[in-house]
Design a protein around this motif. Structure first.
Motif, PDB file in Angstrom:
ATOM      1  N   UNK A 333       0.817  -1.216   0.000  1.00 21.39           N
ATOM      2  CA  UNK A 333       0.000   0.000   0.000  1.00 21.39           C
ATOM      3  C   UNK A 333       0.850   1.264   0.000  1.00 21.39           C
ATOM      4  N   UNK A 334       1.926   1.276   0.798  1.00 25.41           N
ATOM      5  CA  UNK A 334       2.773   2.464   0.832  1.00 25.41           C
ATOM      6  C   UNK A 334       3.653   2.547  -0.413  1.00 25.41           C
ATOM      7  N   UNK A 335       4.114   1.404  -0.919  1.00 24.11           N
ATOM      8  CA  UNK A 335       4.970   1.436  -2.115  1.00 24.11           C
ATOM      9  C   UNK A 335       4.271   2.130  -3.275  1.00 24.11           C
ATOM     10  N   UNK A 336       2.953   1.969  -3.371  1.00 20.26           N
ATOM     11  CA  UNK A 336       2.205   2.572  -4.466  1.00 20.26           C
ATOM     12  C   UNK A 336       2.246   4.097  -4.423  1.00 20.26           C
ATOM     13  N   UNK A 337       2.563   4.656  -3.285  1.00 24.17           N
ATOM     14  CA  UNK A 337       2.599   6.108  -3.122  1.00 24.17           C
ATOM     15  C   UNK A 337       3.999   6.702  -3.258  1.00 24.17           C
TER      16      UNK A 337
END
Length: 351
Positions: A333-337
Motif C-alpha cells: 500500500x505504501x509502495x504505491x505512493x
C-alpha cells in the motif's frame, strides 16, 4: 492636448495599474510558515491560502500549545510528569490533570496492543543510557543497575488510574512520554487549526507530520529522511487527516567503540534496539491519528524482522522499514505512493 489624447493616456495608465494589481495578486505568497524548537526538535507549521494576519495568529496559538505541552510533560526537567514520577517512587497516590490522566490511559492501551514494546513506564532505562539530557555523554549503564530495573519490569499496566488519581503497583515505574507527546501535539495542533477555520495546513514535529486539506490543487508532499544520508529516502503525497511518524536511530544517539546506541530502548533487554535504522508508519484518517503515528512506530522498530506483525496490530497498512543492513522493506500500500530517490535499490515489497 486634445481630450481624446488625454482620455487615451488615462486609459493606458489605468490599464498599467490594473495589470500591476493583478500581478501583485498572482505573486502574493500563498504559504505562511513558522518554525520553532520544541520537544527537543525542530517544529514547523505551514498554512496555505489564508490572509497572513489570520495565519500568523493561528500558528502562534499552535506554537504556544506546543510549548505548554513541552513544559507540562517534560521527562527530566520539573513538570507535572516528574512530580507524578516522584509520587510513584514514594508509593503515593498523585492527583494529576484530567489531560494527563487521559494521556496515560490511552498510552496504556497502546502499550498493551504492542506487547509492551512501546513502554512509557521505562523512563529509568532511558535515563540510564544518558538520554535524559540535551547533550548525550557516551556511556553504558551499570550492569547491576540495569538488571535491577529489568527484574522490576516496570510497565504501563502497573498504573492504577481512577479519575485523575494515579498510583502504581510498581515503584520502579518512571514515566517518559517521549514516544507519545509529539503525536499528541499533532492532534492538538489540528484541533486548534480546525477551530480557527484553517482548512489547509501541514504540521511537522521533527518528522512526525500531519496534513490538513491540501496545498492548492495538489496534496501536500513530504519527504522521508534517509537514515544514513542528508537527503530524503523517498517522497510521497499526504492527504487530509493523514499522519506519518518515523522512529529512527539517527537523531538521538551516540557512538561508543564503533557501535551506535540510539534512544529507542528494547524493554526486553534494557539495551537500545539495533535491528532497524528507521521505521515509518502512515496513519490514514481516524481519531487521534497523530498520536497513533508516534506511538505505533515504536514496537515495529524494536521488533526488527517481525515488524509487520506490529503494524498490523495497530491497523496500519502503510509502513516502511530500513533494516540494520540498509535494505528496505515496504508494504504494498505504501509502495504505491512512494517516489524513491535516485540510486535507491534493495527494496522488498511485503503484504
Amino acid at each position: 492636448m486634445s481630450l481624446c489624447r488625454v482620455a487615451g493616456r488615462l486609459r493606458a495608465a489605468l490599464l498599467v495599474l490594473l495589470c500591476a494589481t493583478l500581478l501583485a495578486a498572482c505573486t502574493r505568497p500563498e504559504l505562511y510558515k513558522q518554525e520553532a524548537y520544541v520537544f527537543g526538535t525542530r517544529v514547523d507549521v505551514t498554512i496555505y491560502g489564508e490572509p497572513r494576519e489570520e495565519a500568523e495568529q493561528a500558528v502562534g496559538e499552535v506554537l504556544r500549545e506546543f510549548d505548554r505541552l513541552h513544559r507540562a510533560y517534560h521527562a527530566w526537567q520539573p513538570s507535572e510528569l516528574t512530580a507524578l514520577n516522584d509520587a510513584i517512587a514514594r508509593g503515593e497516590v498523585a492527583t494529576v490533570s484530567n489531560e494527563l490522566a487521559a494521556m496515560l490511559t490511552d498510552a496504556r492501551k497502546l502499550s498493551e496492543t504492542g506487547d509492551g514494546l512501546f513502554n512509557p513506564a521505562m523512563g529509568a532505562l532511558i535515563e540510564m543510557w544518558g538520554f535524559h539530557a540535551d547533550e548525550f555523554v557516551p556511556r553504558r549503564p551499570d550492569p547491576a543497575a540495569l538488571q535491577a530495573v529489568l527484574h522490576a519490569a516496570p510497565r504501563m499496566s502497573d498504573l492504577v488510574i481512577t479519575g485523575n488519581q494515579v498510583e502504581s503497583r510498581n515503584p520502579a515505574v518512571k514515566l517518559d512520554l517521549g514516544g507519545y507527546a509529539k503525536g499528541y501535539a499533532l492532534d492538538r495542533a489540528a484541533a486548534i487549526l480546525h477551530a480557527k477555520g484553517i482548512e489547509n495546513a501541514l504540521i511537522n514535529i521533527g518528522g512526525n507530520v500531519m496534513a490538513l486539506g491540501k496545498k492548492g490543487d495538489s496534496p501536500w508532499r513530504i519527504g522521508l529522511q534517509h537514515p544514513r544520508q542528508p537527503q530524503p529516502l523517498a517522497t510521497l503525497p499526504l492527504y487530509d487527516g493523514e499522519a506519518i511518524g518515523t522512529s529512527g536511530d539517527y537523531q538521538r544517539y551516540f557512538e561508543l567503540d564503533g557501535k551506535r546506541y540510539c534512544h529507542l530502548i528494547d524493554p526486553r533487554t534494557g539495551s537500545p534496539a539495533d535491528a532497524t535504522q528507521s521505521l515509518t508508519v502512515l496513519v490514514t484518517p481516524r481519531d487521534s491519528a497523530g498520536t497513533l503515528s508516534d506511538a505505533a512506530s515504536k514496537p515495529p522498530f524494536i521488533a526488527g524482522d517481525n515488524w509487520r506483525e506490529y503494524t498490523r496490530r495497530y491497523g496500519i497498512d502503510h509502513a516502511l522499514r530500513v533494516a540494520a543492513d540498509g535494505h528496505i522493506e515496504v508494504t504494498r500500500e505504501l509502495r504505491a505512493r512512494l517516489q524513491f530517490a535516485p540510486g535507491i535499490s534493495r527494496v522488498v515489497v511485503v503484504d
